[in-house]
Design a protein around this motif. Structure first.
Motif, PDB file in Angstrom:
ATOM      1  N   SER A 150      46.846  38.204  13.942  1.00 53.24           N
ATOM      2  CA  SER A 150      48.008  37.781  13.140  1.00 53.24           C
ATOM      3  C   SER A 150      48.538  36.165  13.368  1.00 53.24           C
ATOM      4  CB  SER A 150      49.155  38.781  12.864  1.00 53.24           C
ATOM      5  OG  SER A 150      49.808  39.013  14.154  1.00 53.24           O
ATOM      6  N   GLU A 151      48.267  35.926  14.690  1.00 54.84           N
ATOM      7  CA  GLU A 151      48.980  34.747  15.319  1.00 54.84           C
ATOM      8  C   GLU A 151      48.111  34.296  16.416  1.00 54.84           C
ATOM      9  OE1 GLU A 151      53.212  34.135  14.985  1.00 54.84           O
ATOM     10  OE2 GLU A 151      52.939  33.317  17.221  1.00 54.84           O
ATOM     11  N   THR A 152      47.467  33.154  16.433  1.00 60.90           N
ATOM     12  CA  THR A 152      47.078  32.157  17.554  1.00 60.90           C
ATOM     13  C   THR A 152      47.836  31.144  18.008  1.00 60.90           C
ATOM     14  OG1 THR A 152      44.472  32.739  16.730  1.00 60.90           O
ATOM     15  CG2 THR A 152      44.969  30.631  18.178  1.00 60.90           C
ATOM     16  N   ASN A 153      48.051  31.203  19.320  1.00 57.73           N
ATOM     17  CA  ASN A 153      48.814  30.088  19.977  1.00 57.73           C
ATOM     18  C   ASN A 153      47.882  29.406  21.177  1.00 57.73           C
ATOM     19  OD1 ASN A 153      51.842  30.381  18.806  1.00 57.73           O
ATOM     20  ND2 ASN A 153      50.962  32.423  19.271  1.00 57.73           N
ATOM     21  N   LEU A 154      47.724  28.008  21.086  1.00 58.19           N
ATOM     22  CA  LEU A 154      47.134  27.317  21.859  1.00 58.19           C
ATOM     23  C   LEU A 154      47.920  26.327  22.318  1.00 58.19           C
ATOM     24  CD1 LEU A 154      43.301  27.020  20.484  1.00 58.19           C
ATOM     25  CD2 LEU A 154      44.440  28.915  22.182  1.00 58.19           C
ATOM     26  N   ASN A 155      48.224  26.184  23.892  1.00 57.25           N
ATOM     27  CA  ASN A 155      49.162  25.188  24.321  1.00 57.25           C
ATOM     28  C   ASN A 155      48.935  24.531  25.480  1.00 57.25           C
ATOM     29  OD1 ASN A 155      51.684  25.632  22.329  1.00 57.25           O
ATOM     30  ND2 ASN A 155      51.341  27.536  23.087  1.00 57.25           N
ATOM     31  N   ASP A 156      48.810  23.159  25.448  1.00 54.98           N
ATOM     32  CA  ASP A 156      48.546  22.469  26.753  1.00 54.98           C
ATOM     33  C   ASP A 156      49.812  21.752  26.866  1.00 54.98           C
ATOM     34  OD1 ASP A 156      47.999  20.696  28.781  1.00 54.98           O
ATOM     35  OD2 ASP A 156      45.825  20.224  27.811  1.00 54.98           O
ATOM     36  N   SER A 157      50.707  21.961  27.857  1.00 54.64           N
ATOM     37  CA  SER A 157      52.089  21.484  28.078  1.00 54.64           C
ATOM     38  C   SER A 157      51.814  20.243  28.883  1.00 54.64           C
ATOM     39  CB  SER A 157      52.799  22.424  28.848  1.00 54.64           C
ATOM     40  OG  SER A 157      52.427  22.943  30.241  1.00 54.64           O
ATOM     41  N   ALA A 213      49.465  17.936  28.562  1.00 58.59           N
ATOM     42  CA  ALA A 213      49.197  16.998  27.810  1.00 58.59           C
ATOM     43  C   ALA A 213      49.858  16.777  26.490  1.00 58.59           C
ATOM     44  CB  ALA A 213      47.768  17.288  26.984  1.00 58.59           C
ATOM     45  N   GLY A 214      50.980  17.805  26.319  1.00 58.60           N
ATOM     46  CA  GLY A 214      51.977  17.673  25.290  1.00 58.60           C
ATOM     47  C   GLY A 214      51.221  18.214  24.023  1.00 58.60           C
ATOM     48  N   GLN A 215      50.449  19.280  23.850  1.00 60.93           N
ATOM     49  CA  GLN A 215      49.795  19.744  22.747  1.00 60.93           C
ATOM     50  C   GLN A 215      50.205  21.023  22.626  1.00 60.93           C
ATOM     51  OE1 GLN A 215      45.872  18.986  23.948  1.00 60.93           O
ATOM     52  NE2 GLN A 215      45.745  17.000  24.007  1.00 60.93           N
ATOM     53  N   ALA A 216      50.174  21.427  21.334  1.00 62.66           N
ATOM     54  CA  ALA A 216      50.491  22.840  20.752  1.00 62.66           C
ATOM     55  C   ALA A 216      49.751  22.956  19.462  1.00 62.66           C
ATOM     56  CB  ALA A 216      51.901  22.846  20.793  1.00 62.66           C
ATOM     57  N   LEU A 217      49.435  24.211  19.369  1.00 59.68           N
ATOM     58  CA  LEU A 217      48.853  24.787  17.989  1.00 59.68           C
ATOM     59  C   LEU A 217      49.036  26.064  17.872  1.00 59.68           C
ATOM     60  CD1 LEU A 217      46.821  24.773  15.529  1.00 59.68           C
ATOM     61  CD2 LEU A 217      44.974  25.384  17.444  1.00 59.68           C
ATOM     62  N   LYS A 218      49.604  26.395  16.363  1.00 66.05           N
ATOM     63  CA  LYS A 218      49.993  27.865  16.344  1.00 66.05           C
ATOM     64  C   LYS A 218      49.363  27.884  14.758  1.00 66.05           C
ATOM     65  CE  LYS A 218      53.827  30.801  14.621  1.00 66.05           C
ATOM     66  NZ  LYS A 218      55.370  30.737  14.532  1.00 66.05           N
ATOM     67  N   VAL A 219      48.491  29.077  14.754  1.00 67.37           N
ATOM     68  CA  VAL A 219      47.928  29.355  13.482  1.00 67.37           C
ATOM     69  C   VAL A 219      48.431  31.159  13.046  1.00 67.37           C
ATOM     70  CG1 VAL A 219      45.776  29.568  12.269  1.00 67.37           C
ATOM     71  CG2 VAL A 219      46.013  27.977  14.106  1.00 67.37           C
ATOM     72  N   THR A 220      48.778  31.086  11.959  1.00 64.34           N
ATOM     73  CA  THR A 220      49.260  32.539  11.302  1.00 64.34           C
ATOM     74  C   THR A 220      48.261  32.700  10.215  1.00 64.34           C
ATOM     75  OG1 THR A 220      51.412  31.768  11.946  1.00 64.34           O
ATOM     76  CG2 THR A 220      51.232  33.566  10.436  1.00 64.34           C
ATOM     77  N   TYR A 221      47.859  34.025  10.528  1.00 65.35           N
ATOM     78  CA  TYR A 221      46.982  34.758   9.424  1.00 65.35           C
ATOM     79  C   TYR A 221      47.680  35.732   8.444  1.00 65.35           C
ATOM     80  CZ  TYR A 221      43.748  32.279  12.465  1.00 65.35           C
ATOM     81  OH  TYR A 221      43.147  31.379  13.410  1.00 65.35           O
ATOM     82  N   THR A 222      47.385  35.863   7.301  1.00 69.27           N
ATOM     83  CA  THR A 222      47.703  36.875   6.493  1.00 69.27           C
ATOM     84  C   THR A 222      46.690  37.257   5.231  1.00 69.27           C
ATOM     85  OG1 THR A 222      49.023  35.223   4.982  1.00 69.27           O
ATOM     86  CG2 THR A 222      50.430  36.399   6.771  1.00 69.27           C
ATOM     87  N   ASP A 223      47.085  38.164   4.349  1.00 69.09           N
ATOM     88  CA  ASP A 223      46.176  38.634   3.171  1.00 69.09           C
ATOM     89  C   ASP A 223      44.901  38.886   3.752  1.00 69.09           C
ATOM     90  OD1 ASP A 223      48.470  37.834   1.869  1.00 69.09           O
ATOM     91  OD2 ASP A 223      47.977  35.860   1.027  1.00 69.09           O
ATOM     92  N   TYR A 224      44.640  39.609   4.579  1.00 72.90           N
ATOM     93  CA  TYR A 224      43.258  40.167   4.774  1.00 72.90           C
ATOM     94  C   TYR A 224      42.586  40.714   3.803  1.00 72.90           C
ATOM     95  CZ  TYR A 224      43.310  38.707   9.859  1.00 72.90           C
ATOM     96  OH  TYR A 224      43.350  37.744  10.985  1.00 72.90           O
ATOM     97  N   GLN A 225      41.350  40.409   3.667  1.00 72.79           N
ATOM     98  CA  GLN A 225      40.558  40.957   2.468  1.00 72.79           C
ATOM     99  C   GLN A 225      39.406  41.800   3.179  1.00 72.79           C
ATOM    100  OE1 GLN A 225      40.041  37.962  -0.347  1.00 72.79           O
ATOM    101  NE2 GLN A 225      41.605  36.886   0.282  1.00 72.79           N
ATOM    102  N   LYS A 226      38.561  42.670   2.686  1.00 72.35           N
ATOM    103  CA  LYS A 226      37.359  43.277   3.119  1.00 72.35           C
ATOM    104  C   LYS A 226      36.256  42.271   2.901  1.00 72.35           C
ATOM    105  CE  LYS A 226      38.721  48.046   2.214  1.00 72.35           C
ATOM    106  NZ  LYS A 226      38.107  49.363   1.640  1.00 72.35           N
ATOM    107  N   LEU A 227      35.474  42.033   3.866  1.00 71.15           N
ATOM    108  CA  LEU A 227      34.290  41.229   3.653  1.00 71.15           C
ATOM    109  C   LEU A 227      33.223  42.123   4.245  1.00 71.15           C
ATOM    110  CD1 LEU A 227      32.877  38.409   3.087  1.00 71.15           C
ATOM    111  CD2 LEU A 227      33.512  37.583   5.247  1.00 71.15           C
ATOM    112  N   ASN A 228      32.439  42.617   3.640  1.00 73.48           N
ATOM    113  CA  ASN A 228      31.406  43.820   3.891  1.00 73.48           C
ATOM    114  C   ASN A 228      32.117  44.844   4.890  1.00 73.48           C
ATOM    115  OD1 ASN A 228      29.213  42.168   2.885  1.00 73.48           O
ATOM    116  ND2 ASN A 228      29.395  40.930   4.718  1.00 73.48           N
TER     117      ASN A 228
END
Length: 263
Positions: free
Chosen positions: A191-198, A200-215
């Motif tokens: 539901s959420e990915t967090n990647l941080n490099d303090s 280098a002052g870098q931060a990434l947050k990705v939130t995932y919703t609305d999951y659907q069937k794929l096969n």
């Protein structure tokens, strides 16, 4: 200051972006958390469970719309993705409405190729080029995982810290200067990915919703990506409007002779 983690990904796929449009497939609703229910899964059992829910595919063909906001400058585009697992990511970006293709990218574990059709320019770099402006733990598999709603395989292992609360799991840890944290929902999908490099002052947050069937698996219908690097912010709201798995795909990428090569 170094560019942030998502910036490297945006450079790779030449991401401009897209607006909201509901997915056509039925959304799979995650069951509510249950504070009174406790499980005694061992670490190995939990990893087996979470790894078993990771999306597995040979090929993907995706169409998306979204909105990209870079420090308050928002743009709308349409984007087509074609992927071969662990081998190729192909991206075509058009102006909203699909009237004009503005960029095309071809990414492999070894190289990055980008055509800027607005400026008739072509760039080719080794994949290692991204390490001049991002953490070295970000590789081709990281990019593919982020786009498909998977936890990064390299971090979903015994070396990570696993915690469970209210029926949901958290996986966290660090590798060199990169800190990572993955939150899972009750479908055992990320539901959420967090990647941080303090450092280098870098931060990434990705939130995932609305999951659907794929096969036999689940694919996120919506991604919200937020980054921060110093005073610069990048926000992306992306929704897939067509998701097809294990279908025939090709990766057309022919550079016209008139294009200027950018080194």
């Amino acid at each position: 200051m170094k560019r942030n983690i998502l910036n490297s990904i945006l450079v790779l796929v030449a991401v401009a972006s897209l607006s909201a449009c509901k997915p056509k497939k039925e959304i799979v609703v995650a069951p509510p958390t249950k504070p009174d229910v406790k499980t005694d899964n061992s670490k190995a059992e939990a990893l087996t469970l979470l790894n078993g829910k990771q999306l597995k595919f040979n090929t993907l063909s995706l169409k998306a719309k979204a909105t990209l906001d870079i420090s308050g400058d928002a743009n709308d585009v349409a984007m087509n993705f074609k992927m071969k697992d662990k081998e190729t990511i192909w991206v075509s970006i058009t102006a909203l409405g699909g009237l004009a293709e503005v960029a095309r990218a071809l990414i492999t574990p070894d190289s990055i190729k980008i055509m800027n059709k607005l400026k008739s320019e072509y760039t080719k770099k080794p994949f290692s080029y991204i390490y001049t402006f991002t953490n070295k733990q970000v590789n081709f598999n990281t990019l593919q995982a982020i786009l498909t709603g998977n936890a990064v395989d390299e971090f979903l292992n015994e070396k990570s810290t696993l915690k469970q609360e209210n029926g949901v799991w958290t996986v966290s840890g660090n590798r060199e200067t990169l800190d990572y944290k993955f939150l899972f929902n009750t479908l055992y999908k990320i539901s959420e990915t967090n990647l941080n490099d303090s450092k280098a002052g870098q931060a990434l947050k990705v939130t995932y919703t609305d999951y659907q069937k794929l096969n036999e698996f689940l694919f996120p219908g919506a991604l919200q990506i937020n980054t921060l690097s110093g005073a610069k912010k990048i926000n992306i709201n992306l929704q897939f409007v067509k998701i097809d798995g294990n279908v025939p795909v090709d990766f057309p990428f022919t550079v016209p002779k008139r294009y200027t090569v950018i080194k």
